[in-house]
Scaffold this motif. Structure first.
Motif, PDB file in Angstrom:
ATOM      1  N   ASN A   1       0.796  -1.216   0.000  1.00  0.00           N
ATOM      2  CA  ASN A   1       0.000   0.000   0.000  1.00  0.00           C
ATOM      3  C   ASN A   1       0.833   1.272   0.000  1.00  0.00           C
ATOM      4  O   ASN A   1       0.302   2.350   0.182  1.00  0.00           O
ATOM      5  CB  ASN A   1      -0.951   0.019   1.208  1.00  0.00           C
ATOM      6  CG  ASN A   1      -2.078  -0.966   1.023  1.00  0.00           C
ATOM      7  OD1 ASN A   1      -2.454  -1.250  -0.110  1.00  0.00           O
ATOM      8  ND2 ASN A   1      -2.594  -1.495   2.103  1.00  0.00           N
TER       9      ASN A   1
ATOM     10  N   ALA B   1      -0.494   3.267  -2.722  1.00  0.00           N
ATOM     11  CA  ALA B   1      -1.920   3.524  -2.679  1.00  0.00           C
ATOM     12  C   ALA B   1      -2.223   4.957  -2.269  1.00  0.00           C
ATOM     13  O   ALA B   1      -3.205   5.527  -2.711  1.00  0.00           O
ATOM     14  CB  ALA B   1      -2.611   2.554  -1.732  1.00  0.00           C
ATOM     15  N   GLU B   2      -1.404   5.542  -1.470  1.00  0.00           N
ATOM     16  CA  GLU B   2      -1.682   6.884  -0.987  1.00  0.00           C
ATOM     17  C   GLU B   2      -1.092   7.963  -1.880  1.00  0.00           C
ATOM     18  O   GLU B   2      -1.494   9.116  -1.814  1.00  0.00           O
ATOM     19  CB  GLU B   2      -1.145   7.027   0.435  1.00  0.00           C
ATOM     20  CG  GLU B   2      -1.852   6.102   1.408  1.00  0.00           C
ATOM     21  CD  GLU B   2      -1.196   6.085   2.769  1.00  0.00           C
ATOM     22  OE1 GLU B   2      -0.354   6.943   3.043  1.00  0.00           O
ATOM     23  OE2 GLU B   2      -1.535   5.190   3.542  1.00  0.00           O
TER      24      GLU B   2
ATOM     25  N   GLN C   1     -13.664   3.119  -4.446  1.00  0.00           N
ATOM     26  CA  GLN C   1     -12.434   3.814  -4.072  1.00  0.00           C
ATOM     27  C   GLN C   1     -11.231   3.220  -4.789  1.00  0.00           C
ATOM     28  O   GLN C   1     -11.070   2.000  -4.843  1.00  0.00           O
ATOM     29  CB  GLN C   1     -12.216   3.750  -2.558  1.00  0.00           C
ATOM     30  CG  GLN C   1     -13.211   4.574  -1.774  1.00  0.00           C
ATOM     31  CD  GLN C   1     -13.226   6.036  -2.189  1.00  0.00           C
ATOM     32  OE1 GLN C   1     -14.226   6.505  -2.681  1.00  0.00           O
ATOM     33  NE2 GLN C   1     -12.127   6.733  -2.005  1.00  0.00           N
TER      34      GLN C   1
ATOM     35  N   SER D   1      -7.410   2.305  -5.002  1.00  0.00           N
ATOM     36  CA  SER D   1      -6.300   2.010  -4.105  1.00  0.00           C
ATOM     37  C   SER D   1      -4.960   2.293  -4.765  1.00  0.00           C
ATOM     38  O   SER D   1      -3.983   2.605  -4.097  1.00  0.00           O
ATOM     39  CB  SER D   1      -6.338   0.540  -3.677  1.00  0.00           C
ATOM     40  OG  SER D   1      -7.509   0.282  -2.957  1.00  0.00           O
ATOM     41  N   ARG D   2      -4.926   2.161  -6.086  1.00  0.00           N
ATOM     42  CA  ARG D   2      -3.673   2.381  -6.822  1.00  0.00           C
ATOM     43  C   ARG D   2      -4.012   2.922  -8.199  1.00  0.00           C
ATOM     44  O   ARG D   2      -4.877   2.382  -8.882  1.00  0.00           O
ATOM     45  CB  ARG D   2      -2.921   1.058  -6.939  1.00  0.00           C
ATOM     46  CG  ARG D   2      -1.668   1.115  -7.774  1.00  0.00           C
ATOM     47  CD  ARG D   2      -1.033  -0.273  -7.853  1.00  0.00           C
ATOM     48  NE  ARG D   2       0.041  -0.307  -8.842  1.00  0.00           N
ATOM     49  CZ  ARG D   2       0.363  -1.376  -9.533  1.00  0.00           C
ATOM     50  NH1 ARG D   2      -0.285  -2.515  -9.333  1.00  0.00           N
ATOM     51  NH2 ARG D   2       1.344  -1.336 -10.399  1.00  0.00           N
TER      52      ARG D   2
ATOM     53  N   GLU E   1     -11.505  -1.230  -5.127  1.00  0.00           N
ATOM     54  CA  GLU E   1     -12.271  -2.226  -4.386  1.00  0.00           C
ATOM     55  C   GLU E   1     -13.730  -1.795  -4.369  1.00  0.00           C
ATOM     56  O   GLU E   1     -14.054  -0.664  -4.023  1.00  0.00           O
ATOM     57  CB  GLU E   1     -11.745  -2.363  -2.961  1.00  0.00           C
ATOM     58  CG  GLU E   1     -12.403  -3.491  -2.208  1.00  0.00           C
ATOM     59  CD  GLU E   1     -11.684  -3.841  -0.914  1.00  0.00           C
ATOM     60  OE1 GLU E   1     -12.300  -4.531  -0.101  1.00  0.00           O
ATOM     61  OE2 GLU E   1     -10.524  -3.422  -0.733  1.00  0.00           O
TER      62      GLU E   1
ATOM     63  N   GLN F   1     -12.040  -6.957  -5.234  1.00  0.00           N
ATOM     64  CA  GLN F   1     -10.889  -6.163  -5.670  1.00  0.00           C
ATOM     65  C   GLN F   1     -10.709  -6.397  -7.172  1.00  0.00           C
ATOM     66  O   GLN F   1     -10.737  -7.529  -7.635  1.00  0.00           O
ATOM     67  CB  GLN F   1      -9.639  -6.595  -4.911  1.00  0.00           C
ATOM     68  CG  GLN F   1      -9.755  -6.313  -3.429  1.00  0.00           C
ATOM     69  CD  GLN F   1      -8.598  -6.877  -2.645  1.00  0.00           C
ATOM     70  OE1 GLN F   1      -8.024  -7.897  -3.007  1.00  0.00           O
ATOM     71  NE2 GLN F   1      -8.248  -6.214  -1.558  1.00  0.00           N
TER      72      GLN F   1
END
Length: 198
Positions: free
Chosen positions: A80, A83-84, A137, A139-140, A154, A160
């Motif tokens: 992750n 991810a941010e 949302q 994530s990547r 997801e 996912q």
């Protein structure tokens, strides 16, 4: 038919006024129609086998991921760290390959899709404008040097999935119902893949 019925009759066999004219026409008609039926049978069996192979390989497979709340996947551990830090945004409006018949009788894509830097918005078009119905949302989200994208998200039901730009066309985002790249061949869903509409 391999062998014509022995006697010309009105109950069994290839019965036309011409085939029932005499014994010679009766035998000839049965041999002829037998060859034609065997040829049609061979063509039908071949078409059936091709259709089954296409179905098993995933071509034309319908995907109900967007509507099915009962799907459960095992959690997949991912890195992750990326991810941010979202670095890209996919421009334009996209549409699913799967189509549906609307209340007005028009055929339209099952979903129209728009991307933001943090979500995938699924919706419909009304008077030429995109109207969101729900969002997943992200994530990547990455853009590669060739201008293609990899998006992992997801769904609210926990599924996912990944959109990845097609190798052959930057206006196609292929849908895979997994985050694991080694599972892509088995998890490709053509009906949920996207093509750019504007």
């Amino acid at each position: 038919m391999k062998k014509a019925p022995d006697n010309i009759n009105m109950l069994f066999g290839y019965r036309t006024s011409r085939s029932m004219k005499n014994k010679d026409t009766w035998v000839f008609a049965h041999k002829y129609i037998g060859r034609r039926l065997r040829m049609k049978k061979a063509i039908s069996v071949t078409m059936l086998i091709l259709a089954l192979l296409m179905m098993l390989s995933g071509c034309g497979r319908q995907n109900d991921t967007f509507k099915n709340d009962s799907i459960e996947n095992d959690p997949v551990e991912t890195d992750n760290t990326e991810a941010e830090t979202v670095e890209a945004k996919i421009p334009g409006t996209w549409q699913t390959a799967s189509m549906m018949l609307g209340d007005d009788g028009d055929i339209s894509p099952e979903h129209y899709v728009q991307f933001t830097d943090s979500s995938i918005n699924y919706g419909h078009m009304k008077d030429g404008e995109f109207v969101p119905d729900y969002s997943d949302q992200i994530s990547r989200l990455e853009e590669n040097a060739a201008g293609g994208f990899i998006v992992q998200a997801e769904a609210t039901n926990g599924v996912q999935y990944t959109y990845q730009t097609s190798e052959n066309d930057n206006d196609i985002l292929e849908y895979y119902e997994t985050w694991q790249e080694d599972e892509f061949p088995e998890m490709y869903r053509g009906g949920a893949s996207l093509s750019k509409s504007s």
